[in-house]
Design an enzyme around this catalytic site. Sequence first.
Site, PDB file in Angstrom:
ATOM      1  N   ALA A 156      10.386   2.852  -8.462  1.00 24.55           N
ATOM      2  CA  ALA A 156       9.983   4.263  -8.498  1.00 24.55           C
ATOM      3  C   ALA A 156       8.606   4.415  -9.124  1.00 24.55           C
ATOM      4  O   ALA A 156       7.817   5.275  -8.730  1.00 24.55           O
ATOM      5  CB  ALA A 156      10.996   5.075  -9.289  1.00 24.55           C
ATOM      6  N   ALA A 165       0.859  -1.184   0.000  1.00 24.77           N
ATOM      7  CA  ALA A 165       0.000   0.000   0.000  1.00 24.77           C
ATOM      8  C   ALA A 165       0.896   1.234   0.000  1.00 24.77           C
ATOM      9  O   ALA A 165       1.332   1.689   1.059  1.00 24.77           O
ATOM     10  CB  ALA A 165      -0.902  -0.012   1.233  1.00 24.77           C
ATOM     11  N   GLU A 166       1.170   1.769  -1.174  1.00 20.82           N
ATOM     12  CA  GLU A 166       2.125   2.881  -1.255  1.00 20.82           C
ATOM     13  C   GLU A 166       1.586   4.149  -0.596  1.00 20.82           C
ATOM     14  O   GLU A 166       2.327   4.890   0.050  1.00 20.82           O
ATOM     15  CB  GLU A 166       2.509   3.153  -2.711  1.00 20.82           C
ATOM     16  CG  GLU A 166       3.459   2.116  -3.313  1.00 20.82           C
ATOM     17  CD  GLU A 166       2.765   0.831  -3.707  1.00 20.82           C
ATOM     18  OE1 GLU A 166       1.512   0.817  -3.765  1.00 20.82           O
ATOM     19  OE2 GLU A 166       3.465  -0.174  -3.969  1.00 20.82           O
ATOM     20  N   HIS A 189       8.373  -0.551 -14.732  1.00 23.00           N
ATOM     21  CA  HIS A 189       9.540  -0.794 -13.873  1.00 23.00           C
ATOM     22  C   HIS A 189      10.774  -0.075 -14.391  1.00 23.00           C
ATOM     23  O   HIS A 189      11.890  -0.486 -14.117  1.00 23.00           O
ATOM     24  CB  HIS A 189       9.833  -2.298 -13.772  1.00 23.00           C
ATOM     25  CG  HIS A 189       8.746  -3.093 -13.124  1.00 23.00           C
ATOM     26  ND1 HIS A 189       7.592  -3.437 -13.786  1.00 23.00           N
ATOM     27  CD2 HIS A 189       8.617  -3.601 -11.877  1.00 23.00           C
ATOM     28  CE1 HIS A 189       6.804  -4.125 -12.979  1.00 23.00           C
ATOM     29  NE2 HIS A 189       7.396  -4.238 -11.807  1.00 23.00           N
TER      30      HIS A 189
END
Lengths: 361, 321
Positions: B84, B59-60, B127
């Site tokens: 990132a 859960a960013e 990615h």
Amino acid sequence: MRKATMATSSTDVPIGPRTPAQESPPAHLTPDDRVGLLRAMLLMRAIEQRAMNLYRQGKVPGSFYDGFGQEAVSVGATWAMAAADRLCVLHRDLGAHLVRGVEPARILAQYMGREAGITSGRDGNVHFGDYRTGCVGMVSMLPDMMLVAAGMAMAFKLRGEARCALTWFGDGSTSRGDFHEAMNWAGVQNLPVIFILENNQFAYSTPIDQQFAVNPVQRAAGYGFPGVSVDGNDVEAVFEATRAARERAITGGGPTLIEAVTMRMHGHGAHDDMKYVPKALVEEWRTKDPIDRQRARVAQLGIDVDVLHDEVRAEVEQAAKVALAGPMPDPATATDRLFHPRDADEILLEDGQAPWSGFQP
Amino acid sequence: MTEMTYLRAISDGLRTEMRDDARVLLMGEDIGVYGGAFKVTDGFIDEFGADRVMDTPLAESGIVGTAVGAAVVGLRPVCEMQFADFVSCGFDQIINVAGKMLYRQGLPVNVTIRLPSGGGFSGGPFHSQNPEAWFMHSPGLKVVAPSTPEDAKGLIIASIRDPNPVIYMEHKNLYRHVKGEVPEGSYETPFRARVAREGSDLVVITYGAMVHTALEATHDLDGASIMVLDLRSLVPLDEAAILAAVRECSKVVVVDEANRTCAAGAQVAALIAERGFEDLDGPVVRVASPDVPIPFSPPLEAAVLPSADRVREACRQLLEY
């Protein structure tokens, strides 16, 4: 106890006043507490009414957002919080700031975008938190502060401190992902946090039946902790639910979701005529006004409530004078305070006032 | 001094600061027991325990939001986004909560957010991104991007000690490909530019992995004297160092691995146009990825990311101007 007469909550919350004579005295509130709760609600309403007048006079820029009819939710919950507890406060919860000790003159200055306001004019209306009172102000993206409160609670737990974090959020914000992330995080880590769902029936113009299929208070079980509904217009009931949740939190029992069932009695902001709300619904809730209910209880204690009310009005009038006399911020400061200097003192949230008798020595 | 990879230097910096400051804790997905997707925190859980090397839910927004809450009550969280790219899921908490807290309420938010960024290994569109410009455009955030092991360690320590939110860009392609001497113990790298190679005919201004691409492209360019300026910090941007390099060289190539539009290099070019115009002997030339998602297949990815050949060709043309 009477059952709810409205179909606006999917839970069986008793809503509507009983006469004070029918009630037994609250277990954890002294007469002074009960007067204090009323006084804080009166102060919140008086400040917001004064601010609405200032708005109509063109002295409050933007729009103005108030918590008319919802005073019991912030006042009752904050009354249960200790000085070392931390709060993330929503825009209809001015009472929280008052209980924690923010001066009315600074609040009125805040609304008017003046230098003496809590944000010195950098943000408007109730978008503020005075870190000296342990409060973080909301952002408009709701319910972002659920995660911030969970993080505070996480720190308390990691350090082994008997402290608690609390935040409010509305019915609309339960639709967003941060609600899920915060509920899940708090459940997984069993955090000392209290989530108060301030169900005021409308998110701007959207009624709750277009917001969720299952009342969010029932979802708490899915995250592994209790959800309870309280009458959000009964300040003593909100206090008691929060007090019990806090007790659970600081003794390792984990999070609690409290649904405070209430009604937004004004538009979303001063610009909103809320034609979308059935008049009968507003009339029904007018009979459940949280201040009227607490007034009756306090009068029963032999207190002259009119005198109390006059005191509050005089305090707000004096605060308005002070706020109106204060300057607007200097435009040259608009780009200041973007970064905190490395060599400056560390600033963290500080303790706020905690007037509940249970915290007094 | 010890020779180590860029990746080990980040680990060394984190470990050093965690030993020095009990308030520092690491938060992220799979960083504890597993040691992180790239093993930056390999073994940390054994030394510091699961509380300080926290395996979080996936859960960013939760990672950033709870870190903000922990920071304002006295902890110093370092958040790892596994890639990132995933920071987009935590964007709102960074921009609206962390970035604006001090300005609005006078309350600093000491969080560091590590973003393993960049392409070059068929990571594909999710990615491989270089999202630093998203954060440069948002007030209240610092953004740093080390290119060497020494700076990787010094900048992670300085980021943790900085009382503001810092976005720490660590380039995945440097993790194991770049080695260098790293001082022992604790030290800070300032948020200022560094001259990676002196020169006087032309300057290549860049940061992160592209510093190495620029050095490779220009180490022997028909005998020309090429300066390479490594920005190291994007916010604050070292304007004095950029303008000094322009004065020295008069010809400028700006290189970004990120997508071209509104990239960090665009800000550098705008700065030079505004304040370095009189010192220029030619147009400011930019080399960057075109404005497309980073493709997966090796020939497609190679066609997008700036290569040493592209940088060399850009420099050659500008030298002939």
